[in-house]
Design an enzyme around this catalytic site. Structure first.
Site, PDB file in Angstrom:
ATOM      1  N   ARG A 104       1.007  -1.117  -0.134  1.00 16.32           N
ATOM      2  CA  ARG A 104       0.103   0.088   0.012  1.00 16.32           C
ATOM      3  C   ARG A 104       0.798   1.132  -0.129  1.00 16.32           C
ATOM      4  O   ARG A 104       1.550   1.200   0.923  1.00 16.32           O
ATOM      5  CB  ARG A 104      -1.030  -0.107   1.142  1.00 16.32           C
ATOM      6  CG  ARG A 104      -1.798   1.380   1.375  1.00 16.32           C
ATOM      7  CD  ARG A 104      -2.899   1.153   2.543  1.00 16.32           C
ATOM      8  NE  ARG A 104      -3.851   0.362   2.088  1.00 16.32           N
ATOM      9  CZ  ARG A 104      -5.018   0.640   2.620  1.00 16.32           C
ATOM     10  NH1 ARG A 104      -5.257   1.032   3.448  1.00 16.32           N
ATOM     11  NH2 ARG A 104      -5.873  -0.071   2.089  1.00 16.32           N
ATOM     12  N   HIS A 131      -7.346   1.155  -6.149  1.00 18.28           N
ATOM     13  CA  HIS A 131      -7.560   0.187  -5.466  1.00 18.28           C
ATOM     14  C   HIS A 131      -8.048  -1.366  -5.768  1.00 18.28           C
ATOM     15  O   HIS A 131      -9.335  -1.518  -5.494  1.00 18.28           O
ATOM     16  CB  HIS A 131      -8.389   0.747  -3.926  1.00 18.28           C
ATOM     17  CG  HIS A 131      -8.353  -0.115  -2.951  1.00 18.28           C
ATOM     18  ND1 HIS A 131      -7.608  -1.115  -2.466  1.00 18.28           N
ATOM     19  CD2 HIS A 131      -9.002   0.159  -1.695  1.00 18.28           C
ATOM     20  CE1 HIS A 131      -7.615  -1.595  -1.400  1.00 18.28           C
ATOM     21  NE2 HIS A 131      -8.404  -0.689  -0.666  1.00 18.28           N
ATOM     22  N   GLN A 134      -9.897  -4.185  -3.612  1.00  9.70           N
ATOM     23  CA  GLN A 134     -11.354  -3.563  -3.238  1.00  9.70           C
ATOM     24  C   GLN A 134     -12.511  -3.876  -4.392  1.00  9.70           C
ATOM     25  O   GLN A 134     -13.612  -4.112  -4.428  1.00  9.70           O
ATOM     26  CB  GLN A 134     -11.139  -2.208  -2.958  1.00  9.70           C
ATOM     27  CG  GLN A 134     -12.451  -1.835  -2.233  1.00  9.70           C
ATOM     28  CD  GLN A 134     -12.906  -2.142  -0.925  1.00  9.70           C
ATOM     29  OE1 GLN A 134     -12.150  -2.105   0.060  1.00  9.70           O
ATOM     30  NE2 GLN A 134     -14.212  -2.843  -1.057  1.00  9.70           N
ATOM     31  N   ASP A 229     -17.790   6.648  -0.740  1.00  9.91           N
ATOM     32  CA  ASP A 229     -16.343   6.718   0.038  1.00  9.91           C
ATOM     33  C   ASP A 229     -16.313   8.054   0.526  1.00  9.91           C
ATOM     34  O   ASP A 229     -17.052   9.023   0.191  1.00  9.91           O
ATOM     35  CB  ASP A 229     -15.307   6.609  -1.210  1.00  9.91           C
ATOM     36  CG  ASP A 229     -14.032   6.095  -0.603  1.00  9.91           C
ATOM     37  OD1 ASP A 229     -13.808   5.937   0.421  1.00  9.91           O
ATOM     38  OD2 ASP A 229     -13.022   6.126  -1.408  1.00  9.91           O
ATOM     39  N   CYS A 270     -16.849   1.087   0.998  1.00 12.71           N
ATOM     40  CA  CYS A 270     -15.574   0.192   1.071  1.00 12.71           C
ATOM     41  C   CYS A 270     -15.164   0.273   2.452  1.00 12.71           C
ATOM     42  O   CYS A 270     -14.489  -0.467   3.083  1.00 12.71           O
ATOM     43  CB  CYS A 270     -14.543   0.986   0.131  1.00 12.71           C
ATOM     44  SG  CYS A 270     -14.190   2.691   0.365  1.00 12.71           S
ATOM     45  N   ARG A 298     -13.699  -8.851   1.575  1.00 15.42           N
ATOM     46  CA  ARG A 298     -12.108  -8.831   1.502  1.00 15.42           C
ATOM     47  C   ARG A 298     -11.361  -9.894   1.574  1.00 15.42           C
ATOM     48  O   ARG A 298     -10.688 -10.335   0.889  1.00 15.42           O
ATOM     49  CB  ARG A 298     -11.851  -7.430   2.272  1.00 15.42           C
ATOM     50  CG  ARG A 298     -12.194  -6.149   2.012  1.00 15.42           C
ATOM     51  CD  ARG A 298     -11.917  -5.604   0.577  1.00 15.42           C
ATOM     52  NE  ARG A 298     -10.369  -5.813   0.171  1.00 15.42           N
ATOM     53  CZ  ARG A 298      -9.434  -4.630   0.697  1.00 15.42           C
ATOM     54  NH1 ARG A 298      -9.795  -3.607   1.088  1.00 15.42           N
ATOM     55  NH2 ARG A 298      -8.543  -5.034   0.169  1.00 15.42           N
TER      56      ARG A 298
HETATM   57  N1   CP Z   1     -11.334  -0.475   2.351  1.00 11.19           N
HETATM   58  C1   CP Z   1     -10.069  -0.773   2.744  1.00 11.19           C
HETATM   59  O1   CP Z   1      -9.098  -0.366   2.033  1.00 11.19           O
HETATM   60  O2   CP Z   1     -10.009  -0.353   4.181  1.00 11.19           O
HETATM   61  P1   CP Z   1      -8.581  -0.339   4.946  1.00 11.19           P
HETATM   62  O3   CP Z   1      -8.110   1.223   4.641  1.00 11.19           O
HETATM   63  O4   CP Z   1      -8.903  -0.410   6.311  1.00 11.19           O
HETATM   64  O5   CP Z   1      -7.406  -1.315   4.493  1.00 11.19           O
END
Ligand code: CP
Length: 339
Positions: A104, A131, A134, A229, A270, A298
């Site tokens: 990330r 992402h 996701q 979001d 998300c 997830r």
């Molecule tokens: N949706 C998502 O990526 O959550 P986090 O930031 O908690 O990983």
């Protein structure tokens, strides 16, 4: 075997994306009946996080454990990434010790560079551009919650909110799969032309559609799923007053907007969510909110992704070969003068 990374769903065909989803669904079914095959026994995943995470970190880590492998959480300050050691050297070293790398990263260029140098699959766990894990989870969740009389290609997704990394991936995967995607936002916060161009190119091939809309009521008319979001993210704190003024109250997903959508419409997010900002508690906790099913998915999605990319690369030693090596090593140990 060709080395492939999971950086952007645009690098995968509709068939490949659906195969990943089918695999995740099949492993989920086994898990729900009390059995997760240890398909990644003995493997390791290096997980680099330049930003905080709850769902992504936990889902990848638990997925690796349940599949018989192991995940290592690496955060800035604990590894040398890009500071005392080049990305090239980090990618090469992690590739020698681990079966895959997850990252990330703040900048999308960081993960594409890691992938360029890595000799094992690299998974994108969110960047400032997209992402994709996701997005795969979101489609899997939509398949589980869609009206039974609709095919995947019949589904309408309305995203109300900013042109975030989550929006970019959702817009690109849905249009690649032949679905119908609408973003509802003030003009300034709508997807940029280069994202729209990619989505339109997907639609030309898949039969999907992509629309931009400023009016939330018009935007939800056909929605099977309404998605939102955060309106601001890490590093955008200085823009909060401007963003709040642009989105509030017109673009907040509240019961007024939700009730304008078809009566079967489901709500998705998300997460993390700012309750009372981009969405109200009434919608978050509504009987047609599927946010926690989505969140749980997830875990199932990461399992599908990990197995899809890693399993074919593993060497599967025969029982005879295992017995031979174990015997040789034990014989050697027995010849040593052990204390
Ligand atoms: N949706 C998502 O990526 O959550 P986090 O930031 O908690 O990983």
């Amino acid at each position: 075997m060709q080395l492939r990374h999971f950086i952007d769903t645009q690098e995968f065909s509709k068939k490949e994306l659906l195969n990943i989803i089918e695999l995740a669904q099949r492993i989920k079914k086994a898990h729900q009946q009390g059995y997760t095959p240890e398909l990644l026994h003995g493997t390791s995943l290096a997980m680099i996080f330049e930003e905080p995470s709850t769902r992504t970190r936990v889902s990848f880590e638990v997925a690796m454990t349940q599949l018989g492998g192991h995940a290592i959480y690496l955060k800035p300050g604990e590894i040398h990434l890009g500071v005392r050691e080049s990305l090239y050297d980090t990618a090469k070293v992690l590739s020698r010790m681990c079966d895959a790398i997850f990252a990330r990263t703040l900048k999308h260029e960081t993960i594409t560079e890691l992938a360029r140098y890595a000799d094992v699959p690299v998974f994108n766990g969110l960047t400032d551009y997209n992402h994709p894990t996701q997005a795969v989870c979101d489609v899997l969740t939509m398949l589980e919650h869609k009206p039974t009389n609709k095919r995947l290609e019949d589904l309408h997704i309305t995203f109300i909110g900013d042109a975030t990394n989550v929006l970019s991936s959702l817009m690109l995967i849905t249009t690649r799969l032949g679905m119908h995607f609408t973003q509802v936002a003030p003009k300034k916060y709508q997807a940029p032309p280069e994202w729209i161009a990619q989505a339109q190119s997907n639609c030309a091939e898949s039969g999907g559609t992509v629309h931009l809309e400023e009016d939330p009521i018009k935007g939800v008319q056909e929605a099977d799923f309404i998605y939102t979001d955060l309106w601001w993210w890490v590093g955008q704190e200085d823009q909060i007053p401007e963003r709040r003024a642009a989105f509030m109250p017109k673009y907040q997903v509240n019961l007024d907007i939700f009730n304008k959508a078809p009566s079967h419409c489901k709500f998705m997010h998300c997460l993390p969510a700012s309750r009372g900002v981009e969405v109200t508690n009434e919608v978050m906790d509504h009987p047609r909110s599927i946010i926690f099913d989505q969140s749980e998915n997830r875990l199932h999605t990461e399992k599908g992704l990990l197995v899809y990319f890693l399993y074919p690369r593993l060497k599967h030693a025969s029982m005879e070969l295992k017995a031979y090596h174990r015997g040789e090593i034990e014989t050697m140990i027995n010849q040593f003068d052990l204390i």
